[in-house]
Design an enzyme around this catalytic site. Structure first.
Site, PDB file in Angstrom:
ATOM      1  N   ARG A 145       5.001 -12.804   9.798  1.00 25.64           N
ATOM      2  CA  ARG A 145       5.558 -11.505   9.417  1.00 25.64           C
ATOM      3  C   ARG A 145       7.103 -11.546  10.188  1.00 25.64           C
ATOM      4  O   ARG A 145       7.229 -12.154  11.019  1.00 25.64           O
ATOM      5  CB  ARG A 145       4.638 -10.389   9.899  1.00 25.64           C
ATOM      6  CG  ARG A 145       4.349 -10.554  11.353  1.00 25.64           C
ATOM      7  CD  ARG A 145       3.392  -9.190  11.602  1.00 25.64           C
ATOM      8  NE  ARG A 145       4.084  -7.819  11.377  1.00 25.64           N
ATOM      9  CZ  ARG A 145       3.693  -6.873  10.661  1.00 25.64           C
ATOM     10  NH1 ARG A 145       2.800  -7.029   9.897  1.00 25.64           N
ATOM     11  NH2 ARG A 145       4.444  -5.736  10.730  1.00 25.64           N
ATOM     12  N   LYS A 201       4.289   0.825   8.962  1.00 23.36           N
ATOM     13  CA  LYS A 201       4.567   2.223   8.286  1.00 23.36           C
ATOM     14  C   LYS A 201       3.752   3.165   9.053  1.00 23.36           C
ATOM     15  O   LYS A 201       4.218   4.282   9.092  1.00 23.36           O
ATOM     16  CB  LYS A 201       3.713   2.145   6.680  1.00 23.36           C
ATOM     17  CG  LYS A 201       4.671   1.193   5.768  1.00 23.36           C
ATOM     18  CD  LYS A 201       4.221   1.545   4.330  1.00 23.36           C
ATOM     19  CE  LYS A 201       3.837   0.109   3.797  1.00 23.36           C
ATOM     20  NZ  LYS A 201       2.315  -0.049   3.669  1.00 23.36           N
ATOM     21  N   GLU A 221       0.936  -1.223  -0.117  1.00 18.84           N
ATOM     22  CA  GLU A 221       0.169  -0.113   0.084  1.00 18.84           C
ATOM     23  C   GLU A 221       0.953   1.230   0.011  1.00 18.84           C
ATOM     24  O   GLU A 221       1.737   1.256   0.760  1.00 18.84           O
ATOM     25  CB  GLU A 221      -0.822  -0.190   1.318  1.00 18.84           C
ATOM     26  CG  GLU A 221      -2.032   1.143   1.279  1.00 18.84           C
ATOM     27  CD  GLU A 221      -2.667   1.207   2.571  1.00 18.84           C
ATOM     28  OE1 GLU A 221      -2.627   0.509   3.230  1.00 18.84           O
ATOM     29  OE2 GLU A 221      -3.401   2.232   2.548  1.00 18.84           O
TER      30      GLU A 221
END
Ligand code: ATP
Ligand code: MG
Length: 559
Positions: free
Chosen positions: A264, A274, A38
């Site tokens: 992850r 982020k 994204e």
């Protein structure tokens, strides 16, 4: 194995097992992956794991990997991020298949599939408020309840959805929801929202749309449109796989990708979100997304990490379904090994004091130049000339008037070897008004450059820079940005930011050959650590060097 070659090393993990099986059973005849960031921030080390995996699989199976911007939230996305992400992926050494893709370029198709679901009675326009939707959703223990708008006719839903598209509903006043099961044990299956109203200008589609599709609806369809075979995401999306499959099973799209989840990457003392990184950047806590203390790709690059060392790190951590946290030292050893093997050596004095060779110019102490190897093992890295004169700089920590036997550096009445230079014996020193040593006087042993001399056995080696031939530079020393090993879990991130994690040395003395160093070149400053030329603040007049990593893992040395 040379680090540079590691991008083509075959990996083996549970995903390659799945792929091998799919190929063997003829479920797939090729591999098509994608990396779908994204564009709401710069990439970080967690993304590197996903990049290395997705692009690595494509390479390993002679398949393809797309770069697709998952740009469905116009409020947080920006062209700056789109550009930085492309730069970082390329810098990591990967090439995407064809053009860069954007979920937003599928908005027309996505809208069509939403109409298809409405027509099949599988989606409805809901006018509950955001809070009411949450309330109606129930909890993990209790089922949700149906919205009073759930049983609208297909015609009514079509008309209302068109009105949403035409901007007739304010934000939060209407949304499109899938009609699945408000009692599902999976929360994501309790009539998830597919479209919401947002009056915002989108980086790619500008003001064409005021309704935007949600991630779960967009992602699976984008995968299918692009003919992705194996869609890899992180474990948080495990439940969402039901929704991924539900959408694809209920629309008329040919291609049928499948989602697989891996754990992850969590890295100690590092943020891999982020949103949280953005907080530090926005509030000026760090010097931009590429602050060398951040484990963003751009921060690591500015810090002096090579792409090969980051790829090697991703190879070593592997791909599993087990949640774990990796120690920072695992990342650091990758860059240290790389730089130990590949960085040129140089000499730099960070805290200079003057060393005067009193007998310079006398018999046997007249040599002013030495040609030295740039790397102890790699002749192909060439040689350079180091100059010596009567005055040299040494580091203040390398001289003491008196010290015990453990101190292997220079002390009064004792000898050390100057790296690549003479054996010298300290005879006296000068101090300033605060008692700090400013000048050390030494006698050099004649003809001792590059040779042992009978009767002289220096206990240590110290480095130096010619005080009549040097460049002055700024050197940035970094330590951990966070005092907490898991800063992502700390509510008030500021409470664990170490304000002393950057030390700036303004007037370090570097050997003259470093005048030719180019931006991002890396060096081992002998006895000090690995450093690289900063790409942001280096100017024609003054070089800035960033500490990449210490020579040794201090934790290991001390334990
Ligand atoms: P962030 O919270 O930093 O925004 P994200 O997962 O929302 O992370 P995306 O831009 O959506 O970021 O991620 C792009 C791809 O990178 C996704 O496939 C995602 O699964 C993967 N990814 C993101 N963070 C990690 C991580 N820490 N470890 C492994 N893969 C990750
Ligand atoms: Mg995200």
């Amino acid at each position: 194995m040379a680090l540079e070659d590691n991008s083509s090393v075959a990996i083996h993990n549970f995903i390659t097992d799945i792929i091998d099986n799919d190929l063997k059973e003829g479920k797939e005849d090729h591999v098509a992956t994608r990396f779908p960031p994204e564009p709401n921030g710069y990439l970080h080390i967690g993304h590197a794991k996903s990049i290395c995996l997705n692009f690595g699989l494509a390479k390993q199976y002679n398949g393809t990997c797309n770069l697709r911007f998952d740009d469905t939230n116009p409020v947080k996305e920006d062209v700056e991020y789109i550009n930085s992400i492309q730069k970082d992926v390329q810098w990591l050494g990967f090439t995407w298949n064809g053009e860069v893709r954007y979920s937003s370029s599928y908005f027309d198709q996505l809208f069509g599939y939403a109409l298809e679901l409405i027509n099949k009675g599988l989606a409805y326009v809901d006018e509950l408020s955001v809070d009411e939707i949450r309330e109606y959703r129930g909890t993990l223990k209790e089922p949700g309840k149906n919205s009073p708008y759930r049983d609208r006719s297909v015609e009514e839903n079509l008309a209302l959805f068109m009105q949403m598209k035409e901007g007739k509903f304010q934000e939060g006043k209407a949304c499109l929801r899938a009609k699945i099961d408000m009692a599902s044990p999976y929360m994501c299956m309790r009539d998830p929202v597919l479209y919401r109203v947002r009056f915002a200008t989108h980086a790619m589609t500008q003001d064409k749309w005021c309704i935007y599709p949600m991630y779960d609806f967009t992602h699976c369809i984008s995968d299918a449109i692009e003919g992705i075979t194996h869609s890899i995401c992180t474990l948080e999306f495990q439940d969402n796989r039901r929704l991924y499959d539900w959408v694809l099973d209920n629309i008329s799209i040919k291609s049928r990708p499948h989602q697989y989840e891996m754990s992850r990457l969590n890295l100690e003392y590092s943020l891999t979100s982020k949103r949280k990184l953005n907080f530090l950047v926005e509030n000026g806590i760090v010097d931009g997304w590429d602050d060398p203390r951040l484990t963003t790709i751009s921060g690591l690059r500015r810090r002096g990490y090579s792409a090969a060392s980051i790829r090697e790190f991703c190879r070593r951590i592997g791909v599993t379904k087990q949640e774990n946290t990796v120690e920072m030292s695992a990342l650091e050893s990758c860059v240290r090994e790389d730089l130990n093997a590949n960085a040129k050596r140089a000499m730099a004095v960070l805290h200079p004091i003057l060393l005067v060779i009193d007998n310079f110019g006398q018999e046997g102490v007249t040599q002013t130049q030495v040609e030295v190897a740039n790397h102890p093992e790699k002749a192909e890295l060439g040689t350079r000339t180091i100059t010596i004169s009567k005055e040299l700089y040494i580091d203040e920590a390398d001289f003491k008037e008196e010290a015990n036997k453990q101190y292997k550096r220079l002390k009064l009445g004792h000898e050390v070897r100057l790296r690549h230079g003479y054996i010298v014996k300290a005879v006296s020193c000068e101090k300033d008004e605060n008692g700090k040593v400013t000048v050390v006087h030494v006698e050099a042993v004649p003809n001792s450059i590059g040779k042992d001399v009978e009767g002289h056995k220096p206990k240590g080696v110290i480095h130096f820079v010619d005080a009549n031939n040097y460049i002055e530079a700024q050197v940035n020393l970094y330590s951990k940005l966070f005092t907490d090993p898991n800063p992502g879990s700390v509510d008030d991130i500021m409470s664990c930011v170490d304000k002393n994690s950057l030390t700036i040395i303004n007037n370090a003395k570097l050997e003259a050959s470093l005048a030719n160093a180019k931006v991002l070149d890396t060096f081992q400053f002998e006895r000090e650590g690995y450093f690289c030329v900063d790409e942001k603040y280096t100017t024609a007049e003054k070089k800035v060097f960033n500490l990449t990593v210490a020579l040794r893992d201090t934790k290991k040395v001390n334990s």
